[in-house]
Each structure stands twice: as structure tokens, then as C-alpha cells.
Design a protein around this motif. Sequence first.
Motif, mmCIF file in Angstrom:
data_model
loop_
_atom_site.group_PDB
_atom_site.id
_atom_site.type_symbol
_atom_site.label_atom_id
_atom_site.label_comp_id
_atom_site.label_asym_id
_atom_site.label_seq_id
_atom_site.Cartn_x
_atom_site.Cartn_y
_atom_site.Cartn_z
ATOM 1 N N ILE A 134 45.648 -25.730 43.962
ATOM 2 C CA ILE A 134 44.384 -25.402 43.309
ATOM 3 C C ILE A 134 44.198 -23.892 43.383
ATOM 4 O O ILE A 134 44.194 -23.312 44.475
ATOM 5 N N PHE A 135 44.040 -23.257 42.234
ATOM 6 C CA PHE A 135 44.000 -21.794 42.187
ATOM 7 C C PHE A 135 42.560 -21.316 42.051
ATOM 8 O O PHE A 135 41.898 -21.569 41.034
ATOM 9 N N ASN A 136 42.102 -20.638 43.099
ATOM 10 C CA ASN A 136 40.715 -20.196 43.208
ATOM 11 C C ASN A 136 40.577 -18.806 42.590
ATOM 12 O O ASN A 136 40.935 -17.805 43.214
ATOM 13 N N ASN A 137 40.031 -18.756 41.371
ATOM 14 C CA ASN A 137 40.038 -17.521 40.599
ATOM 15 C C ASN A 137 39.268 -16.396 41.270
ATOM 16 O O ASN A 137 39.722 -15.247 41.297
ATOM 17 N N GLU A 138 38.102 -16.703 41.820
ATOM 18 C CA GLU A 138 37.319 -15.670 42.492
ATOM 19 C C GLU A 138 37.648 -15.574 43.976
ATOM 20 O O GLU A 138 37.247 -14.613 44.632
ATOM 21 N N GLY A 139 38.373 -16.524 44.492
ATOM 22 C CA GLY A 139 38.761 -16.500 45.903
ATOM 23 C C GLY A 139 40.097 -15.833 46.156
ATOM 24 O O GLY A 139 40.504 -15.666 47.314
ATOM 25 N N ASN A 140 40.808 -15.444 45.063
ATOM 26 C CA ASN A 140 42.118 -14.774 45.178
ATOM 27 C C ASN A 140 43.095 -15.577 46.036
ATOM 28 O O ASN A 140 43.886 -15.018 46.785
ATOM 29 N N SER A 141 43.038 -16.907 45.876
ATOM 30 C CA SER A 141 43.839 -17.754 46.760
ATOM 31 C C SER A 141 44.189 -19.059 46.064
ATOM 32 O O SER A 141 43.694 -19.363 44.973
ATOM 33 N N ALA A 142 45.041 -19.839 46.728
ATOM 34 C CA ALA A 142 45.337 -21.204 46.297
ATOM 35 C C ALA A 142 45.077 -22.143 47.465
ATOM 36 O O ALA A 142 45.550 -21.902 48.587
ATOM 37 N N THR A 143 44.323 -23.192 47.224
ATOM 38 C CA THR A 143 44.126 -24.254 48.204
ATOM 39 C C THR A 143 45.202 -25.302 47.965
ATOM 40 O O THR A 143 45.384 -25.771 46.835
ATOM 41 N N VAL A 144 45.921 -25.670 49.015
ATOM 42 C CA VAL A 144 47.079 -26.559 48.900
ATOM 43 C C VAL A 144 46.731 -27.913 49.510
ATOM 44 O O VAL A 144 46.283 -27.987 50.656
ATOM 45 N N LEU A 145 46.941 -28.976 48.734
ATOM 46 C CA LEU A 145 46.618 -30.320 49.188
ATOM 47 C C LEU A 145 47.862 -31.188 49.308
ATOM 48 O O LEU A 145 48.803 -31.065 48.502
ATOM 49 N N ASP A 146 47.864 -32.077 50.301
ATOM 50 C CA ASP A 146 48.820 -33.174 50.315
ATOM 51 C C ASP A 146 48.438 -34.088 49.153
ATOM 52 O O ASP A 146 47.311 -34.565 49.068
ATOM 53 N N ALA A 147 49.377 -34.336 48.253
ATOM 54 C CA ALA A 147 49.034 -35.009 47.002
ATOM 55 C C ALA A 147 48.550 -36.438 47.195
ATOM 56 O O ALA A 147 47.722 -36.924 46.415
ATOM 57 N N THR A 148 49.043 -37.130 48.212
ATOM 58 C CA THR A 148 48.683 -38.533 48.369
ATOM 59 C C THR A 148 47.407 -38.756 49.176
ATOM 60 O O THR A 148 46.737 -39.771 49.004
ATOM 61 N N THR A 149 47.059 -37.804 50.052
ATOM 62 C CA THR A 149 45.872 -37.978 50.892
ATOM 63 C C THR A 149 44.702 -37.105 50.474
ATOM 64 O O THR A 149 43.555 -37.402 50.807
ATOM 65 N N GLY A 150 44.995 -36.008 49.793
ATOM 66 C CA GLY A 150 43.951 -35.048 49.456
ATOM 67 C C GLY A 150 43.577 -34.137 50.598
ATOM 68 O O GLY A 150 42.663 -33.319 50.481
ATOM 69 N N ASN A 151 44.293 -34.248 51.725
ATOM 70 C CA ASN A 151 44.018 -33.374 52.869
ATOM 71 C C ASN A 151 44.540 -31.970 52.593
ATOM 72 O O ASN A 151 45.605 -31.790 51.982
ATOM 73 N N VAL A 152 43.810 -30.979 53.061
ATOM 74 C CA VAL A 152 44.226 -29.590 52.874
ATOM 75 C C VAL A 152 45.425 -29.286 53.771
ATOM 76 O O VAL A 152 45.378 -29.488 54.987
ATOM 77 N N ALA A 153 46.510 -28.811 53.135
ATOM 78 C CA ALA A 153 47.742 -28.506 53.862
ATOM 79 C C ALA A 153 47.904 -27.027 54.148
ATOM 80 O O ALA A 153 48.777 -26.631 54.929
ATOM 81 N N GLY A 154 47.072 -26.187 53.523
ATOM 82 C CA GLY A 154 47.177 -24.755 53.758
ATOM 83 C C GLY A 154 46.512 -23.976 52.646
ATOM 84 O O GLY A 154 45.948 -24.534 51.696
ATOM 85 N N THR A 155 46.578 -22.657 52.792
ATOM 86 C CA THR A 155 46.002 -21.732 51.809
ATOM 87 C C THR A 155 47.004 -20.618 51.547
ATOM 88 O O THR A 155 47.648 -20.126 52.479
ATOM 89 N N VAL A 156 47.136 -20.239 50.299
ATOM 90 C CA VAL A 156 47.977 -19.103 49.924
ATOM 91 C C VAL A 156 47.068 -17.942 49.548
ATOM 92 O O VAL A 156 46.253 -18.060 48.632
ATOM 93 N N GLU A 157 47.194 -16.833 50.261
ATOM 94 C CA GLU A 157 46.444 -15.621 49.915
ATOM 95 C C GLU A 157 47.257 -14.855 48.884
ATOM 96 O O GLU A 157 48.324 -14.329 49.182
#
Length: 338
Positions: A134-157
Motif C-alpha cells: 500500500i503506497f502512502n502518497n503523503e506518508g512517503n512510504s509503503a505499508t506492507v501486509l501479509d496478503a492472507t491475514t492482513g497483518n502489517v509486515a513492515g513499512t518501506v520508507e
Amino acid sequence: MKTVWISTVCLCLTGSLCAQSTNYHLVKKTTIGGEGGWDYLMADPQGSRLYVSHSTQVEVLDLKSHEKVGVITPTQGIHGIAVVPGTTIGYTTNGRPNTATMFNTKTLKATKDIPTGKNPDAIMYDAFSRRVFIFNNEGNSATVLDATTGNVAGTVELGGAPEAAVSDDHGTIFVNLEDKNEVAVFDAKSLAVKHHWKLGKGEEPTGLAFDKPHHQLFSTCNKVMVVMDSQSGKVLAEVPTGSGTDGAVFDTSTGSAISSNGEGTLTVVKEVKPGKFEAVQTVTTMRGARTITIDPMSHHIFVTTAEYGPAPAATTENPKPRPAVKPGTFMVLEYAAK
């Protein structure tokens, strides 16, 4: 909902000649109706669905008939949609509350609300890592999810405002940085950023398409499509497009990259001979048809727009008012190559 069918005849000498044609033409126009703006749409051939963002909800249509299947709510400020192949799981990005909605593709019911960074916009599923980005346009980041659970797996700055992204299916993600005029490159598993590649004369990149066999990225910038080598970051070409350029797709059946332009056109770009890229067709769509998706099975292309009324009178607070969208005119346009 009103559907207009447009009959077409495709005449060609051989299947290979037909496959190489870049004569894109309108095959169907469907009025969905309702009010409000729109952003991304997504074709899902496995589920035979077309997911269309529309103001506060996702309009879900049958991919072939355009008949309305239902809606996904609540998705305030909906931007993008992604589904996980082989499952009943899908996701939306909701710009206003800074969340993603996990939903069931069969029931269209929301199953989970997931916090993201600021203004989540573009979204994609990566089969290699089995993650949703998920690419956060104003957050300058990507939120990364485990596709099957929807749990957040990390963030890319990312160091800039991300827009559309693509995967090479081997562990590398490419994403446009709109405010930096760059493509950022990062690892889908470690989430480490590996490169920031400048887009030459390209400014405000939004759409991104990928010719994987030939390692070529097509980034739609302000009135230009920048072609880049995905292995080195070298700019290979800069091809003029229509104005208001936003989305991009790559059609493997014709070997063409197509940009959707808000002025009301599609620009079809092709490598006409080794190392030489040209716009080989300009397709008339409708004003406002700036986002695009492609069905990778049928190779049909879809855009959304609406009819516009006259612009309101200018004021001190709003010296350049935009024309208003006519209620009830929101529509899907479908194109195919002969």
C-alpha cells in the motif's frame, strides 16, 4: 445502469497479424450512475470482476457484461483495489481515514480495517513475496501486509510521494515517486530500498507499466511517457503523450504501453524497431478518463469517467474553478485492439 453495445468486426489474414495490431477501439460503454469522484479501477479475470473506485465505495461489475454485482463499503476516499489470486481476499485503500479495508470477494463484505500511512493511494499484490503493498502518497512510504491475514509486515520508507508500482515477480518492486521525478526500487522481502532512478525529463510520474520479458518500465509523466531499462535505470526514450496523463498499462498481445490521459485520449506507445519508441496511435476516449486497467486474459482495456457540466463562476477563493461532474453520468469505457 445502461449499457450501449458497439458491434465490431475484426478482419485479419492470420492470428499473428491480428495479435500485432494496435488499432484500439471502443467496444462497450456502460453508465453506472451515482455521484462523486473516482480513481483506480482493477480487472480481476479469475473472479470475472471489474472493481471501480467511486467516491465512498467500490462499484463491483461483472467483467464481461458490466452488470452491477454489488458495492464494497465503507471505503471513504477510495483510491485503489487489489485482490489476492486463489483466495477470497481483497483490499482497498481509503485516503480519508488513512486505512485499508480487507474484504471478502464473494460476499463483498468488509472483514478488517487496517491502519496505514498518510493518504494510502496505489495498491498492488506481489505474488513472489505473497504480500500486499500500500503506497502512502503523503506518508512517503509503503505499508506492507501479509496478503492472507492482513497483518502489517513492515513499512518501506521511500523518501518521496509514491504513486503506481509494479513487480518483476522475482522480488523487486518499482514505484514512481511523484514529487521527486524518480523511480524507487526496493526488495519485496527485506524491504530495503536499492535505487532511486531519475526519470530524465519526466515530471510528476503517476502511472507505471512494465514489459517484463524486455525489462522495460513505462512511466507516465506530465505529457510524456518515459521508457526506462528496469535492470540499469537507464532512460531509453521519452515519448510525448496527451495532457492530464495519469495511468498506464502494458498489453502483451500488442507489445504496447498505453497511457490514459485526462484530456480524453489514450496514447499507445510501441518499440517500432530496436531502441526506437513511438506513439503509434491516439485513441479518443472522454474527458476525465485518466485512470486505466487491463484484463490480462482478454487484453481489453477499461477506463472510467463521467460527463461534465460548465465550470462555476470564478471567485477570489477559487479563481480557476473546475467543471462540475453531472450526477448520474459516471461510466466505464472498454477498449480492445483489432
